[in-house]
Design a protein around this motif. Structure first.
Motif, PDB file in Angstrom:
ATOM      1  N   ALA A   1       6.229  10.192 -18.135  1.00 48.53           N
ATOM      2  CA  ALA A   1       5.290   9.712 -17.120  1.00 48.53           C
ATOM      3  C   ALA A   1       5.795  10.157 -15.748  1.00 48.53           C
ATOM      4  O   ALA A   1       6.968  10.509 -15.589  1.00 48.53           O
ATOM      5  N   GLY A   2       4.930  10.125 -14.765  1.00 49.82           N
ATOM      6  CA  GLY A   2       5.278  10.604 -13.420  1.00 49.82           C
ATOM      7  C   GLY A   2       6.124   9.597 -12.640  1.00 49.82           C
ATOM      8  O   GLY A   2       6.209   8.418 -12.992  1.00 49.82           O
ATOM      9  N   ASN A   3       6.769  10.101 -11.577  1.00 46.63           N
ATOM     10  CA  ASN A   3       7.588   9.254 -10.709  1.00 46.63           C
ATOM     11  C   ASN A   3       6.734   8.627  -9.610  1.00 46.63           C
ATOM     12  O   ASN A   3       5.724   9.197  -9.193  1.00 46.63           O
ATOM     13  N   GLY A   4       7.183   7.476  -9.124  1.00 44.30           N
ATOM     14  CA  GLY A   4       6.526   6.861  -7.978  1.00 44.30           C
ATOM     15  C   GLY A   4       6.854   7.638  -6.708  1.00 44.30           C
ATOM     16  O   GLY A   4       7.891   8.293  -6.624  1.00 44.30           O
ATOM     17  N   GLN A   5       5.977   7.564  -5.741  1.00 43.89           N
ATOM     18  CA  GLN A   5       6.211   8.265  -4.464  1.00 43.89           C
ATOM     19  C   GLN A   5       7.107   7.395  -3.572  1.00 43.89           C
ATOM     20  O   GLN A   5       7.066   6.168  -3.654  1.00 43.89           O
ATOM     21  N   PRO A   6       7.892   8.045  -2.719  1.00 46.13           N
ATOM     22  CA  PRO A   6       8.727   7.261  -1.804  1.00 46.13           C
ATOM     23  C   PRO A   6       7.873   6.499  -0.781  1.00 46.13           C
ATOM     24  O   PRO A   6       6.720   6.845  -0.551  1.00 46.13           O
ATOM     25  N   GLY A   7       8.493   5.464  -0.228  1.00 48.41           N
ATOM     26  CA  GLY A   7       7.803   4.703   0.812  1.00 48.41           C
ATOM     27  C   GLY A   7       7.619   5.552   2.055  1.00 48.41           C
ATOM     28  O   GLY A   7       8.323   6.535   2.267  1.00 48.41           O
ATOM     29  N   GLY A   8       6.647   5.172   2.873  1.00 50.20           N
ATOM     30  CA  GLY A   8       6.384   5.920   4.100  1.00 50.20           C
ATOM     31  C   GLY A   8       6.662   5.068   5.313  1.00 50.20           C
ATOM     32  O   GLY A   8       6.942   3.874   5.193  1.00 50.20           O
ATOM     33  N   PRO A   9       6.599   5.688   6.490  1.00 50.82           N
ATOM     34  CA  PRO A   9       6.741   4.910   7.728  1.00 50.82           C
ATOM     35  C   PRO A   9       5.548   3.979   7.899  1.00 50.82           C
ATOM     36  O   PRO A   9       4.570   4.075   7.161  1.00 50.82           O
ATOM     37  N   ARG A  10       5.648   3.129   8.837  1.00 50.79           N
ATOM     38  CA  ARG A  10       4.596   2.116   9.108  1.00 50.79           C
ATOM     39  C   ARG A  10       4.319   1.263   7.880  1.00 50.79           C
ATOM     40  O   ARG A  10       3.191   0.968   7.566  1.00 50.79           O
ATOM     41  N   LYS A  11       5.399   0.940   7.199  1.00 55.40           N
ATOM     42  CA  LYS A  11       5.352   0.002   6.060  1.00 55.40           C
ATOM     43  C   LYS A  11       4.475   0.494   4.918  1.00 55.40           C
ATOM     44  O   LYS A  11       4.033  -0.295   4.078  1.00 55.40           O
ATOM     45  N   ARG A  12       4.218   1.796   4.913  1.00 53.37           N
ATOM     46  CA  ARG A  12       3.349   2.283   3.825  1.00 53.37           C
ATOM     47  C   ARG A  12       4.098   2.328   2.496  1.00 53.37           C
ATOM     48  O   ARG A  12       5.199   2.888   2.404  1.00 53.37           O
ATOM     49  N   THR A  13       3.496   1.740   1.500  1.00 53.25           N
ATOM     50  CA  THR A  13       4.084   1.774   0.165  1.00 53.25           C
ATOM     51  C   THR A  13       3.712   3.086  -0.511  1.00 53.25           C
ATOM     52  O   THR A  13       2.562   3.527  -0.408  1.00 53.25           O
ATOM     53  N   GLY A  14       4.691   3.709  -1.152  1.00 48.73           N
ATOM     54  CA  GLY A  14       4.408   4.960  -1.863  1.00 48.73           C
ATOM     55  C   GLY A  14       3.467   4.703  -3.037  1.00 48.73           C
ATOM     56  O   GLY A  14       3.412   3.595  -3.570  1.00 48.73           O
ATOM     57  N   ALA A  15       2.753   5.737  -3.412  1.00 47.98           N
ATOM     58  CA  ALA A  15       1.808   5.574  -4.523  1.00 47.98           C
ATOM     59  C   ALA A  15       2.562   5.376  -5.832  1.00 47.98           C
ATOM     60  O   ALA A  15       3.583   6.025  -6.077  1.00 47.98           O
ATOM     61  N   SER A  16       2.071   4.483  -6.650  1.00 53.51           N
ATOM     62  CA  SER A  16       2.639   4.311  -7.984  1.00 53.51           C
ATOM     63  C   SER A  16       2.107   5.410  -8.895  1.00 53.51           C
ATOM     64  O   SER A  16       0.980   5.862  -8.733  1.00 53.51           O
ATOM     65  N   ALA A  17       2.928   5.815  -9.837  1.00 54.16           N
ATOM     66  CA  ALA A  17       2.478   6.855 -10.770  1.00 54.16           C
ATOM     67  C   ALA A  17       1.601   6.221 -11.844  1.00 54.16           C
ATOM     68  O   ALA A  17       1.750   5.049 -12.162  1.00 54.16           O
ATOM     69  N   GLU A  18       0.714   7.014 -12.377  1.00 51.01           N
ATOM     70  CA  GLU A  18      -0.130   6.504 -13.463  1.00 51.01           C
ATOM     71  C   GLU A  18       0.684   6.386 -14.744  1.00 51.01           C
ATOM     72  O   GLU A  18       1.611   7.152 -14.969  1.00 51.01           O
ATOM     73  N   ASP A  19       0.297   5.436 -15.563  1.00 47.51           N
ATOM     74  CA  ASP A  19       0.951   5.327 -16.872  1.00 47.51           C
ATOM     75  C   ASP A  19       0.520   6.497 -17.744  1.00 47.51           C
ATOM     76  O   ASP A  19      -0.588   6.996 -17.627  1.00 47.51           O
ATOM     77  N   LEU A  20       1.428   6.907 -18.607  1.00 45.98           N
ATOM     78  CA  LEU A  20       1.073   7.963 -19.561  1.00 45.98           C
ATOM     79  C   LEU A  20       0.649   7.280 -20.861  1.00 45.98           C
ATOM     80  O   LEU A  20       1.443   6.593 -21.503  1.00 45.98           O
TER      81      LEU A  20
END
Ligand SMILES: Nc1nc2c(ncn2[C@@H]2O[C@H](COP(=O)(O)OP(=O)(O)OP(=O)(O)O)[C@@H](O)[C@H]2O)c(=O)[nH]1
Ligand SMILES: [Mg+2]
Length: 333
Positions: A66-85
């Motif tokens: 399955a894919g990796n989650g994206q890192p967090g961003g500035p301005r408190k942005r949460t990184g995108a979660s990866a989809e389940d395989l």
């Protein structure tokens, strides 16, 4: 009972890392922390489905990640979660931990789901780490690692139709022609070393589970040949297709070939000897085989169904005849 088996590796995604970042705004010289959290890594999830009847396809593709989650961003942005395989497996698949050997779950029902590898959690960004004494936290957490494990999948298949015959009779070619199974086929005896199962569609509505077995040779019932080990599988079948090569290149005369196979079945068990059968003349594409078909029928005392797996002739009629016996609508000839 035939067993379909596959060993695969499942790898869930890692969580994205949390970010260290500080607010930058005009006129605000010392902005507070604003690094967001990483997204979660994707899970690997099994879904039991009636659409699939074998593990062959899954076993061929060894690794499922399955894919990796994206890192967090500035301005408190949460990184995108990866989809389940989502991995579809046949209903009835038993899932074992390959290393420890323990059964994790028997996916016995259509639609059953099992998370086989859990994705890592996203790491927390530095926005969470400000305290009254530390307003400029330079720490964030890394994303959690996704689970990774080796699984052994087992599927018990009850074959309804068993293919028996001398080596090189054309059993695997028939299976390959009428099902999606891709057994090894070659112009020499004992190409098939393990039973292989395929699902044939018969007409518009019905399917048959067909087992291709290693070739039988004389003396196999006493434990000499390879096919012997697998004859017990045939005991559970509803009908035996006894395949005999009637081409000019056949290794044995058709009548003699029939005798060998008939004897081996009977010597293995009386139950096998009584099992409903269809006699099948294979590689019957040349007209010159007429005589050999007649000789075969004479030796066996029953009519033969002629097929050519290469040309595709006689296959539908043979499947229909087998289906009718399996479903109890007809008796073997
Ligand atoms: N001409 C012709 N050749 C065929 C036909 N069916 C199979 N063959 C050939 O016969 C040979 C043996 O076929 P297989 O399907 O491997 O035979 P098998 O009975 O599975 O053999 P084992 O696995 O060794 O027991 C191959 O060279 C095939 O291409 C057919 O309908 N016509
Ligand atoms: Mg074969």
């Amino acid at each position: 009972m035939l067993r379909d088996e596959a060993v695969i590796e499942v790898i869930a995604g890692n969580g994205g890392d949390g970010l260290v970042s500080f607010r930058r705004e005009k006129y605000v010289p010392q902005g507070g922390p604003d690094g967001g959290d990483g997204g979660a890594g994707g899970d690997v999830v099994f879904l039991a489905s009636r659409e699939h009847t074998s593990l062959l396809r899954i076993g061929r593709r060894f690794r499922f990640a399955a894919g990796n989650g994206q890192p967090g961003g500035p301005r408190k942005r949460t990184g995108a979660s990866a989809e389940d395989l989502l991995v579809e497996v046949p209903v009835g698949t038993q899932v074992y931990d390959a290393q420890r050997g323990n059964l994790l779950r028997d996916l016995a029902e259509d639609g059953a789901r099992l998370v086989v590898a859990k994705g890592g959690r996203g790491g927390r960004g530095n926005v969470h780490f400000a305290t009254s004494v530390n307003q400029v936290p330079r720490v964030a957490r890394r994303g959690g690692e996704g689970e990774r494990r080796e699984l052994r999948l087992e599927l018990k298949l009850l074959a309804e139709v068993g293919l028996v015959g001398l080596p090189n009779a054309g059993k695997s070619t028939f299976l390959a022609r009428v099902t999606a199974a891709r057994p090894k086929i070659a112009d020499y005896p004992f190409t098939t070393l393990q039973p292989e199962v395929g699902i044939a569609e018969v007409g518009d509505y019905d399917t048959l589970v067909i087992a291709d077995l290693p070739g039988l040779i004389g003396g196999a019932a006493e434990g000499v040949g390879l096919g012997h080990r697998f004859l017990k599988h045939v005991e559970r079948c509803r009908v035996i297709l006894l395949l005999v090569d009637v081409s000019s290149g056949a290794l044995e005369e058709p009548g003699a070939a029939w005798c060998v196979v008939d004897h081996e079945l009977g010597a293995f068990s009386p139950e096998l000897a009584r099992k409903p059968r269809l006699l099948v003349a294979t590689k019957a594409e040349e007209e010159s085989c007429d005589e050999r078909v007649r000789a075969l029928e004479q030796a066996a005392g029953i009519p033969a169904l002629r097929i050519s797996a290469v040309k595709g002739t006689g296959l539908a009629a043979l499947l229909e005849a087998a289906r009718a016996i399996v479903r109890g609508e007809a008796r073997a000839i």
